[in-house]
Design an enzyme around this catalytic site. Structure first.
Site, PDB file in Angstrom:
ATOM      1  CD  GLN A  57      -5.471  -0.375  -0.730  1.00 29.92           C
ATOM      2  OE1 GLN A  57      -5.325  -0.976  -1.778  1.00 29.92           O
ATOM      3  NE2 GLN A  57      -4.824  -0.722   0.382  1.00 29.92           N
ATOM      4  CB  CYS A 112      -5.007  -4.329  -1.720  1.00 35.06           C
ATOM      5  SG  CYS A 112      -4.043  -5.550  -0.811  1.00 35.06           S
TER       6      CYS A 112
END
Ligand code: NAG
Ligand code: NAG
Ligand code: NAG
Length: 296
Positions: free
Chosen positions: A75, A84
Protein backbone atom coordinates in the site's frame (compact mmCIF):
# COMPACT_ATOMS: atom_id res chain seq x y z
CA UNK A 1 0.03 24.12 -3.97
CA UNK A 2 -1.47 20.94 -5.41
CA UNK A 3 0.42 18.95 -2.80
CA UNK A 4 -0.83 21.27 -0.09
CA UNK A 5 -4.35 20.85 -1.36
CA UNK A 6 -4.02 17.09 -1.42
CA UNK A 7 -2.41 16.85 1.99
CA UNK A 8 -4.54 19.24 4.00
CA UNK A 9 -7.66 20.46 2.27
CA UNK A 10 -8.97 17.39 0.49
CA UNK A 11 -8.77 15.17 3.59
CA UNK A 12 -10.69 17.84 5.50
CA UNK A 13 -13.34 17.88 2.81
CA UNK A 14 -13.41 14.11 2.84
CA UNK A 15 -13.84 14.08 6.61
CA UNK A 16 -16.70 16.54 6.34
CA UNK A 17 -18.39 14.36 3.72
CA UNK A 18 -18.05 11.14 5.73
CA UNK A 19 -19.19 11.94 9.26
CA UNK A 20 -20.19 8.35 9.99
CA UNK A 21 -16.60 7.04 10.11
CA UNK A 22 -14.10 7.56 12.87
CA UNK A 23 -10.42 6.73 13.10
CA UNK A 24 -7.26 7.53 14.98
CA UNK A 25 -4.51 9.55 13.28
CA UNK A 26 -2.02 7.37 11.42
CA UNK A 27 -4.36 4.43 11.03
CA UNK A 28 -5.92 3.07 7.87
CA UNK A 29 -9.08 1.51 9.34
CA UNK A 30 -12.13 3.64 9.89
CA UNK A 31 -14.92 2.39 12.13
CA UNK A 32 -18.56 2.77 11.16
CA UNK A 33 -20.40 4.41 14.04
CA UNK A 34 -23.86 3.20 12.97
CA UNK A 35 -24.93 -0.31 11.95
CA UNK A 36 -22.74 -2.11 9.38
CA UNK A 37 -24.46 -2.30 5.98
CA UNK A 38 -25.17 -5.69 4.43
CA UNK A 39 -26.96 -7.25 1.47
CA UNK A 40 -27.56 -10.88 2.36
CA UNK A 41 -29.52 -13.09 -0.06
CA UNK A 42 -28.54 -16.61 0.94
CA UNK A 43 -28.13 -18.30 4.31
CA UNK A 44 -24.61 -17.42 5.55
CA UNK A 45 -22.39 -20.53 6.00
CA UNK A 46 -22.01 -19.97 9.75
CA UNK A 47 -25.74 -20.55 10.15
CA UNK A 48 -25.56 -24.09 8.79
CA UNK A 49 -21.91 -25.24 9.05
CA UNK A 50 -21.05 -27.00 12.29
CA UNK A 51 -17.70 -25.53 13.45
CA UNK A 52 -16.62 -28.93 14.83
CA UNK A 53 -16.95 -30.38 11.31
CA UNK A 54 -14.23 -28.07 9.95
CA UNK A 55 -10.66 -29.34 9.45
CA UNK A 56 -7.86 -28.40 11.88
CA UNK A 57 -5.86 -26.91 9.01
CA UNK A 58 -7.37 -25.12 6.05
CA UNK A 59 -5.69 -22.53 3.86
CA UNK A 60 -6.75 -21.25 0.43
CA UNK A 61 -3.05 -21.00 -0.48
CA UNK A 62 -3.28 -24.74 -0.98
CA UNK A 63 -6.60 -26.59 -1.14
CA UNK A 64 -6.24 -30.05 -2.68
CA UNK A 65 -2.85 -28.86 -3.88
CA UNK A 66 -4.22 -25.85 -5.80
CA UNK A 67 -3.31 -22.21 -5.12
CA UNK A 68 -6.46 -20.06 -4.92
CA UNK A 69 -5.02 -16.76 -3.68
CA UNK A 70 -3.56 -13.58 -5.11
CA UNK A 71 -0.17 -12.18 -4.13
CA UNK A 72 0.72 -9.76 -1.33
CA UNK A 73 0.60 -6.07 -2.27
CA UNK A 74 2.25 -2.89 -0.99
CA UNK A 75 0.00 0.00 0.00
CA UNK A 76 3.03 2.34 0.43
CA UNK A 77 4.34 2.26 -3.17
CA UNK A 78 4.47 4.18 -5.44
CA UNK A 79 3.12 6.56 -2.79
CA UNK A 80 2.46 5.97 0.94
CA UNK A 81 -1.28 5.70 1.49
CA UNK A 82 -3.55 4.46 4.29
CA UNK A 83 -5.36 2.15 1.90
CA UNK A 84 -5.11 -1.19 3.77
CA UNK A 85 -8.91 -1.38 3.72
CA UNK A 86 -8.93 -1.20 -0.09
CA UNK A 87 -6.08 -3.72 -0.49
CA UNK A 88 -7.60 -6.23 1.95
CA UNK A 89 -11.14 -6.03 0.55
CA UNK A 90 -10.12 -6.23 -3.13
CA UNK A 91 -7.52 -8.91 -2.28
CA UNK A 92 -10.01 -11.19 -0.50
CA UNK A 93 -12.54 -10.64 -3.29
CA UNK A 94 -9.92 -11.39 -5.99
CA UNK A 95 -9.24 -14.69 -4.21
CA UNK A 96 -12.97 -15.46 -4.21
CA UNK A 97 -13.13 -14.91 -7.98
CA UNK A 98 -10.20 -17.36 -8.34
CA UNK A 99 -12.11 -19.86 -6.17
CA UNK A 100 -15.38 -19.30 -8.03
CA UNK A 101 -13.59 -19.98 -11.33
CA UNK A 102 -11.90 -23.07 -9.82
CA UNK A 103 -8.45 -21.55 -10.46
CA UNK A 104 -8.90 -22.29 -14.18
CA UNK A 105 -8.73 -18.62 -15.18
CA UNK A 106 -5.78 -16.44 -14.15
CA UNK A 107 -7.78 -13.82 -12.29
CA UNK A 108 -6.29 -10.33 -12.51
CA UNK A 109 -6.25 -8.45 -9.23
CA UNK A 110 -9.21 -6.17 -8.58
CA UNK A 111 -8.19 -2.53 -8.29
CA UNK A 112 -7.78 -0.90 -4.87
CA UNK A 113 -7.18 2.36 -6.79
CA UNK A 114 -10.81 2.39 -7.99
CA UNK A 115 -11.91 2.52 -4.35
CA UNK A 116 -9.54 5.44 -3.68
CA UNK A 117 -10.76 7.25 -6.80
CA UNK A 118 -14.49 6.65 -6.49
CA UNK A 119 -15.50 5.19 -3.11
CA UNK A 120 -14.95 8.26 -0.93
CA UNK A 121 -17.87 7.15 1.28
CA UNK A 122 -15.88 3.99 2.05
CA UNK A 123 -12.51 5.64 2.62
CA UNK A 124 -9.41 7.26 1.25
CA UNK A 125 -5.63 7.29 1.76
CA UNK A 126 -6.54 8.43 5.28
CA UNK A 127 -8.26 5.18 6.13
CA UNK A 128 -11.44 3.38 5.21
CA UNK A 129 -13.79 0.53 5.89
CA UNK A 130 -13.84 -2.97 4.36
CA UNK A 131 -17.60 -3.61 4.40
CA UNK A 132 -18.26 -0.17 2.87
CA UNK A 133 -15.80 -1.12 0.11
CA UNK A 134 -17.96 -4.17 -0.65
CA UNK A 135 -21.10 -2.02 -0.54
CA UNK A 136 -19.53 0.22 -3.18
CA UNK A 137 -18.52 -2.75 -5.37
CA UNK A 138 -22.05 -4.14 -5.04
CA UNK A 139 -23.52 -0.86 -6.25
CA UNK A 140 -20.95 0.25 -8.84
CA UNK A 141 -18.73 -2.73 -9.70
CA UNK A 142 -14.95 -2.54 -9.88
CA UNK A 143 -12.30 -2.96 -12.59
CA UNK A 144 -8.88 -4.62 -12.35
CA UNK A 145 -5.32 -3.33 -12.03
CA UNK A 146 -4.59 -3.65 -15.76
CA UNK A 147 -6.68 -0.56 -16.44
CA UNK A 148 -6.57 1.08 -13.00
CA UNK A 149 -3.10 0.47 -11.51
CA UNK A 150 -2.37 1.31 -7.90
CA UNK A 151 -1.09 4.88 -7.45
CA UNK A 152 -1.45 5.33 -3.70
CA UNK A 153 -3.27 8.67 -4.03
CA UNK A 154 -6.88 9.82 -3.85
CA UNK A 155 -7.94 11.25 -7.19
CA UNK A 156 -11.55 12.11 -6.25
CA UNK A 157 -12.94 11.46 -9.71
CA UNK A 158 -16.63 12.05 -8.96
CA UNK A 159 -17.76 15.05 -10.93
CA UNK A 160 -19.78 15.75 -14.03
CA UNK A 161 -18.94 12.32 -15.44
CA UNK A 162 -20.01 9.55 -13.03
CA UNK A 163 -17.07 7.75 -11.48
CA UNK A 164 -18.61 4.48 -12.72
CA UNK A 165 -17.26 5.51 -16.14
CA UNK A 166 -13.82 6.50 -14.85
CA UNK A 167 -12.67 3.17 -13.43
CA UNK A 168 -10.69 2.09 -16.45
CA UNK A 169 -8.16 3.85 -18.66
CA UNK A 170 -6.65 2.95 -22.01
CA UNK A 171 -3.44 4.62 -23.20
CA UNK A 172 -1.52 4.32 -26.46
CA UNK A 173 2.12 4.74 -27.50
CA UNK A 174 1.47 8.39 -28.40
CA UNK A 175 0.75 8.87 -24.65
CA UNK A 176 -2.89 9.53 -25.25
CA UNK A 177 -5.04 8.19 -22.43
CA UNK A 178 -8.80 8.04 -22.20
CA UNK A 179 -11.41 6.47 -19.97
CA UNK A 180 -13.03 3.37 -21.41
CA UNK A 181 -15.69 0.95 -20.21
CA UNK A 182 -13.49 -1.99 -19.18
CA UNK A 183 -14.46 -5.33 -17.69
CA UNK A 184 -16.31 -4.78 -14.42
CA UNK A 185 -16.62 -7.22 -11.56
CA UNK A 186 -19.62 -7.24 -9.21
CA UNK A 187 -20.71 -8.96 -6.02
CA UNK A 188 -24.16 -10.49 -5.49
CA UNK A 189 -24.16 -10.11 -1.71
CA UNK A 190 -21.95 -8.87 1.12
CA UNK A 191 -21.97 -8.74 4.89
CA UNK A 192 -20.03 -9.33 8.10
CA UNK A 193 -19.02 -12.18 10.37
CA UNK A 194 -17.56 -12.02 13.84
CA UNK A 195 -15.70 -14.48 16.05
CA UNK A 196 -13.63 -17.58 15.39
CA UNK A 197 -16.47 -19.96 14.43
CA UNK A 198 -18.23 -17.55 12.06
CA UNK A 199 -14.95 -16.52 10.44
CA UNK A 200 -13.91 -20.15 9.88
CA UNK A 201 -17.27 -21.19 8.42
CA UNK A 202 -17.27 -18.22 6.05
CA UNK A 203 -13.67 -18.77 4.89
CA UNK A 204 -14.15 -22.51 4.44
CA UNK A 205 -17.42 -22.26 2.50
CA UNK A 206 -16.80 -19.16 0.40
CA UNK A 207 -13.21 -17.92 0.61
CA UNK A 208 -11.01 -15.26 2.23
CA UNK A 209 -12.45 -12.38 4.27
CA UNK A 210 -11.22 -8.88 5.18
CA UNK A 211 -10.61 -8.39 8.92
CA UNK A 212 -9.48 -5.42 10.95
CA UNK A 213 -6.84 -5.76 13.65
CA UNK A 214 -4.88 -3.60 16.06
CA UNK A 215 -1.67 -3.27 14.03
CA UNK A 216 0.24 -0.73 16.13
CA UNK A 217 1.58 -3.60 18.22
CA UNK A 218 5.35 -4.20 17.82
CA UNK A 219 4.48 -7.90 17.49
CA UNK A 220 2.80 -7.00 14.21
CA UNK A 221 4.90 -4.07 12.98
CA UNK A 222 8.24 -5.90 13.54
CA UNK A 223 6.93 -9.33 12.53
CA UNK A 224 9.37 -11.59 10.67
CA UNK A 225 8.04 -15.16 10.86
CA UNK A 226 6.16 -17.66 13.01
CA UNK A 227 2.93 -16.95 14.87
CA UNK A 228 2.23 -13.37 15.98
CA UNK A 229 1.44 -13.33 19.71
CA UNK A 230 0.51 -10.39 21.90
CA UNK A 231 -1.38 -10.84 25.18
CA UNK A 232 -2.41 -7.15 25.39
CA UNK A 233 -6.21 -6.79 25.37
CA UNK A 234 -6.60 -4.23 22.61
CA UNK A 235 -10.18 -3.10 22.26
CA UNK A 236 -10.10 -1.34 18.91
CA UNK A 237 -8.57 -1.91 15.49
CA UNK A 238 -6.37 0.20 13.21
CA UNK A 239 -5.57 -1.86 10.11
CA UNK A 240 -7.24 -4.28 7.67
CA UNK A 241 -5.82 -7.55 6.33
CA UNK A 242 -7.12 -10.53 4.34
CA UNK A 243 -7.56 -13.80 6.25
CA UNK A 244 -7.25 -16.83 3.96
CA UNK A 245 -7.22 -19.78 6.36
CA UNK A 246 -6.15 -21.25 9.68
CA UNK A 247 -4.10 -24.02 11.24
CA UNK A 248 -2.67 -25.59 14.37
CA UNK A 249 1.07 -25.55 15.06
CA UNK A 250 2.32 -29.15 15.00
CA UNK A 251 4.89 -28.67 17.77
CA UNK A 252 3.09 -26.39 20.23
CA UNK A 253 -0.59 -27.00 19.41
CA UNK A 254 -1.07 -23.24 19.14
CA UNK A 255 -3.98 -22.29 16.87
CA UNK A 256 -3.39 -19.58 14.27
CA UNK A 257 -4.96 -17.62 11.44
CA UNK A 258 -3.23 -17.28 8.07
CA UNK A 259 -3.30 -13.76 6.65
CA UNK A 260 -2.00 -11.60 3.83
CA UNK A 261 -0.83 -8.07 4.59
CA UNK A 262 -0.31 -5.07 2.29
CA UNK A 263 3.20 -4.03 3.44
CA UNK A 264 5.02 -5.70 0.50
CA UNK A 265 6.91 -9.00 0.47
CA UNK A 266 9.82 -7.62 2.56
CA UNK A 267 7.45 -7.70 5.57
CA UNK A 268 6.77 -11.00 7.38
CA UNK A 269 6.76 -14.30 5.50
CA UNK A 270 6.93 -12.82 1.99
CA UNK A 271 4.07 -10.47 2.90
CA UNK A 272 2.07 -13.16 4.76
CA UNK A 273 1.66 -13.89 8.48
CA UNK A 274 0.24 -16.24 11.06
CA UNK A 275 -1.69 -14.77 14.01
CA UNK A 276 -2.58 -16.45 17.32
CA UNK A 277 -6.17 -17.71 16.93
CA UNK A 278 -8.94 -18.10 19.53
CA UNK A 279 -7.64 -15.52 22.03
CA UNK A 280 -8.77 -12.31 20.31
CA UNK A 281 -5.15 -11.48 19.46
CA UNK A 282 -4.88 -7.88 18.16
CA UNK A 283 -8.69 -7.72 18.64
CA UNK A 284 -9.30 -9.77 15.46
CA UNK A 285 -12.13 -11.92 16.81
CA UNK A 286 -14.12 -9.31 18.72
CA UNK A 287 -14.40 -7.10 15.67
CA UNK A 288 -16.49 -7.85 12.56
CA UNK A 289 -14.81 -9.05 9.33
CA UNK A 290 -16.30 -8.36 5.90
CA UNK A 291 -17.14 -10.82 3.10
CA UNK A 292 -18.55 -10.53 -0.42
CA UNK A 293 -19.73 -13.11 -2.96
CA UNK A 294 -18.52 -12.77 -6.57
CA UNK A 295 -21.14 -12.45 -9.29
CA UNK A 296 -20.00 -14.54 -12.26
C1 NAG B 1 -11.07 -30.68 -2.44
O1 NAG B 1 -11.31 -32.09 -2.50
C2 NAG B 1 -12.47 -32.49 -1.78
C3 NAG B 1 -12.52 -34.01 -1.80
O2 NAG B 1 -12.43 -34.49 -3.10
C4 NAG B 1 -13.69 -31.86 -2.42
O3 NAG B 1 -14.86 -32.21 -1.72
C5 NAG B 1 -13.55 -30.35 -2.40
O4 NAG B 1 -14.62 -29.73 -3.08
C6 NAG B 1 -12.24 -29.90 -3.04
N1 NAG B 1 -12.07 -28.48 -2.82
C7 NAG B 1 -11.85 -27.61 -3.79
C8 NAG B 1 -11.81 -26.19 -3.41
O5 NAG B 1 -11.66 -27.94 -4.95
C1 NAG C 1 -19.63 3.68 -20.97
O1 NAG C 1 -20.94 3.16 -21.03
C2 NAG C 1 -21.93 4.12 -20.71
C3 NAG C 1 -23.27 3.41 -20.65
O2 NAG C 1 -23.42 2.56 -21.76
C4 NAG C 1 -21.91 5.26 -21.73
O3 NAG C 1 -22.89 6.23 -21.41
C5 NAG C 1 -20.53 5.91 -21.69
O4 NAG C 1 -20.43 6.90 -22.67
C6 NAG C 1 -19.44 4.86 -21.90
N1 NAG C 1 -18.17 5.51 -21.62
C7 NAG C 1 -17.11 5.42 -22.43
C8 NAG C 1 -15.88 6.10 -21.98
O5 NAG C 1 -17.17 4.78 -23.49
C1 NAG D 1 -10.19 0.19 25.90
O1 NAG D 1 -9.25 -0.16 26.85
C2 NAG D 1 -8.73 0.97 27.55
C3 NAG D 1 -7.60 0.47 28.42
O2 NAG D 1 -7.95 -0.69 29.11
C4 NAG D 1 -9.85 1.60 28.34
O3 NAG D 1 -9.38 2.73 29.03
C5 NAG D 1 -10.95 2.03 27.36
O4 NAG D 1 -12.03 2.53 28.08
C6 NAG D 1 -11.39 0.86 26.53
N1 NAG D 1 -12.27 1.33 25.51
C7 NAG D 1 -13.37 0.70 25.19
C8 NAG D 1 -14.15 1.30 24.08
O5 NAG D 1 -13.74 -0.30 25.74
Amino acid sequence: MAALLRTYLLPLLALCAVPALTSLPGTCYREITGPRPSHVLTKPPHEHLDPSSLPDNFDWRSVNGTLFVSEATNQFLPSPCGSCWAHASTGALTDRFIIARKARVSQTKLSPQVLLDCASDAGSCYGGNDVLAYKFIHEHGITDVTCSPYQGVDNYYWGEIPCDQMMCRACDLASTCKFVNGTKYYVSEYGSVQGEDEMMAEIYARGPIACSIYAHSPAFLDYKSGIIQDPTAYNYTTHVVAITGWGVDQDTGMKFWVGRNSFGTAWGEEGWFQLHRGVNCLDIEEHPCAWAVPKL
